[in-house]
Design an enzyme around this catalytic site. Structure first.
Site, short mmCIF file in Angstrom:
data_model
loop_
_atom_site.label_atom_id
_atom_site.label_comp_id
_atom_site.label_asym_id
_atom_site.label_seq_id
_atom_site.Cartn_x
_atom_site.Cartn_y
_atom_site.Cartn_z
NE ARG A 198 0.84 -1.60 -4.90
CZ ARG A 198 -0.23 -2.24 -5.38
NH1 ARG A 198 -1.34 -2.28 -4.69
NH2 ARG A 198 -0.18 -2.86 -6.54
CE LYS A 258 1.94 -6.32 -6.75
NZ LYS A 258 1.30 -7.51 -6.23
CD GLU A 283 -3.14 -8.79 1.36
OE1 GLU A 283 -3.60 -8.46 0.26
OE2 GLU A 283 -2.09 -8.31 1.83
N1 PLP Z 1 -2.93 -8.12 -2.15
C1 PLP Z 1 -1.85 -8.75 -2.61
C2 PLP Z 1 -1.05 -9.56 -1.67
C3 PLP Z 1 -1.49 -8.62 -3.97
O1 PLP Z 1 -0.42 -9.24 -4.45
C4 PLP Z 1 -2.28 -7.84 -4.82
C5 PLP Z 1 -1.93 -7.67 -6.22
O2 PLP Z 1 -1.35 -6.72 -6.62
C6 PLP Z 1 -3.41 -7.20 -4.28
C7 PLP Z 1 -3.71 -7.37 -2.95
C8 PLP Z 1 -4.27 -6.35 -5.14
O3 PLP Z 1 -3.68 -5.12 -5.37
P1 PLP Z 1 -4.02 -4.29 -6.67
O4 PLP Z 1 -5.48 -4.09 -6.65
O5 PLP Z 1 -3.28 -3.02 -6.49
O6 PLP Z 1 -3.57 -5.09 -7.83
C1 COI Z 2 -1.73 -8.43 -9.25
O1 COI Z 2 -2.93 -8.57 -9.08
O2 COI Z 2 -1.25 -7.62 -10.05
C2 COI Z 2 -0.76 -9.20 -8.53
O3 COI Z 2 0.36 -8.80 -8.47
C3 COI Z 2 -1.16 -10.46 -7.92
C4 COI Z 2 -0.22 -11.53 -8.31
C5 COI Z 2 -0.32 -12.55 -7.26
C6 COI Z 2 -0.49 -12.03 -9.68
#
Ligand code: PLP
Ligand code: COI
Length: 341
Positions: free
Chosen positions: A82, A184, A220
């Site tokens: 990612r 991200k 989201e």
């Molecule tokens: N959506 C957003 C905007 C996020 O910042 C995060 C955190 O990483 C997620 C979703 C969840 O992603 P992940 O499950 O890969 O941590």
């Molecule tokens: C995560 O879940 O790793 C994120 O990056 C979310 C962040 C807003 C703490």
């Protein structure tokens, strides 16, 4: 190895500096060798691309102590992948996946004393990130970059631990169609700060962002994807090209289908459907799965049947299965667990 004497059960989601982090620099079209550093500070030009035009991106993942005492990380290859997608979209150089994984192993191993013990309720949050470090005054990509990866022990993301949240449908938008919602980028979070401060001022834990074009579909939150459970037990999760492809959500979909035998639908979710849901959860690395008890849409209150005192039954099963896999209590699918030591 002796663990640090931290109050593991009571640490929140805050930065606690650890001893070692990884640093690599990109210059003249190539990454240097990189290595571990004890220095938690960064010195860059006052005109650095990150400071002027927010050319920065990050990842987030966790290291866990398993039931049998190993230190592991969860699907870090997907974070590397990612970050590659993010860097391409932001005109940043890719930090090769095998180097990303090597930096992760080295930093977690070097900070093993900070990896919370099994059963403590805390985990080690790992934050890889990259930023434009040389001076740019015209709007253009930087020529030099720094990749860093540090870690910090953390407890639950939301204050008060895992408890049902009250969220609101936001009037602020998070990501435009064809914008940067699916990567991200730091900028996605900078623009969400006003919305989250305002939500907190109004007594809400989080924002539910809608699709900016029609404002009819659930996207989201600022830091997690949504998972819903319908009254007839199907798991439903929004599909959109402007939400972050959460690794937790993708893992939970597999868990729901393959471990729990549930039907999963990835599709557009209309705001008008919220009343039909039995359970709602926010899922992400930091959030794990945090139950939502109430959604407020401009005065219209949607109280999830799962209530305000505990997680709904399906959310709970998903939570227990996922954390069971992460902590080594349940067998993981091939390739999900990377053993550090
Ligand atoms: N959506 C957003 C905007 C996020 O910042 C995060 C955190 O990483 C997620 C979703 C969840 O992603 P992940 O499950 O890969 O941590
Ligand atoms: C995560 O879940 O790793 C994120 O990056 C979310 C962040 C807003 C703490």
């Amino acid at each position: 190895m002796e663990k640090k004497s931290l109050d593991w059960a009571n640490i929140g989601f805050h930065y606690i500096p650890t001893e070692w982090r990884y640093v690599a620099n990109y210059k003249d079209g190539a990454w240097d060798e990189g290595g571990l550093s004890p220095d938690p500070t960064v010195a860059i030009s006052e005109c650095a691309g990150v400071l002027q035009y927010a050319q920065t991106c990050f990842e987030g993942l966790k290291a866990y102590t398993t039931e049998d005492g190993r230190i592991v990380t969860f699907r870090p290859d997907l974070n590397a992948e990612r970050m590659t997608d993010t860097c391409r979209r932001l005109e940043m150089p890719v930090f090769p996946a095998e180097r990303f994984l090597n930096a992760l192993d080295r930093v977690v191993r070097a900070n093993a004393a900070f990896v919370p013990p099994y059963g403590s309720g805390a985990t080690l949050y790992v934050r890889p990130y990259m930023f434009g470090s040389d001076a740019v005054i015209g709007v253009a990509p930087s020529k030099e970059y720094q990749f860093r990866l540090f870690c910090t022990p953390v407890g639950p993301y939301f204050r008060g631990g895992v408890r049902p949240l009250t969220i609101r449908v936001s009037d602020f938008d998070r990501a435009a169609p064809n914008g940067t919602g699916h990567i991200k980028a730091g900028l996605n979070y900078a623009m969400s700060l006003h919305a989250i401060v305002n939500a907190h001022e109004e007594g809400f834990d989080e924002n539910m962002y809608l699709d900016p074009k029609t404002r009819t579909k659930v996207e989201e939150t600022g830091g997690a994807n949504f998972l819903f459970v319908t009254k007839d037990g199907r798991v439903v999760t929004p599909k959109s090209s402007s939400i972050l492809p959460s690794i937790t959500r993708r893992s939970l979909i597999h868990v729901a289908k393959e471990y729990l035998g549930l039907t999963v639908e990835e599709r557009e979710v209309l705001v008008t459907e919220l009343e039909d849901m039995a359970e709602c959860g926010l899922c992400g690395t930091a959030a794990v799965i945090c139950p939502v008890g109430k959604i407020v849409d401009h005065g219209r209150e949607i109280c999830l049947p799962s209530g305000m005192s505990e997680m709904g039954p399906v959310t709970k099963k998903l939570y227990e299965t996922l954390t069971g896999i992460q902590m080594g209590r349940l067998e993981a699918p091939e390739g999900w667990i990377r053993v550090i030591e």
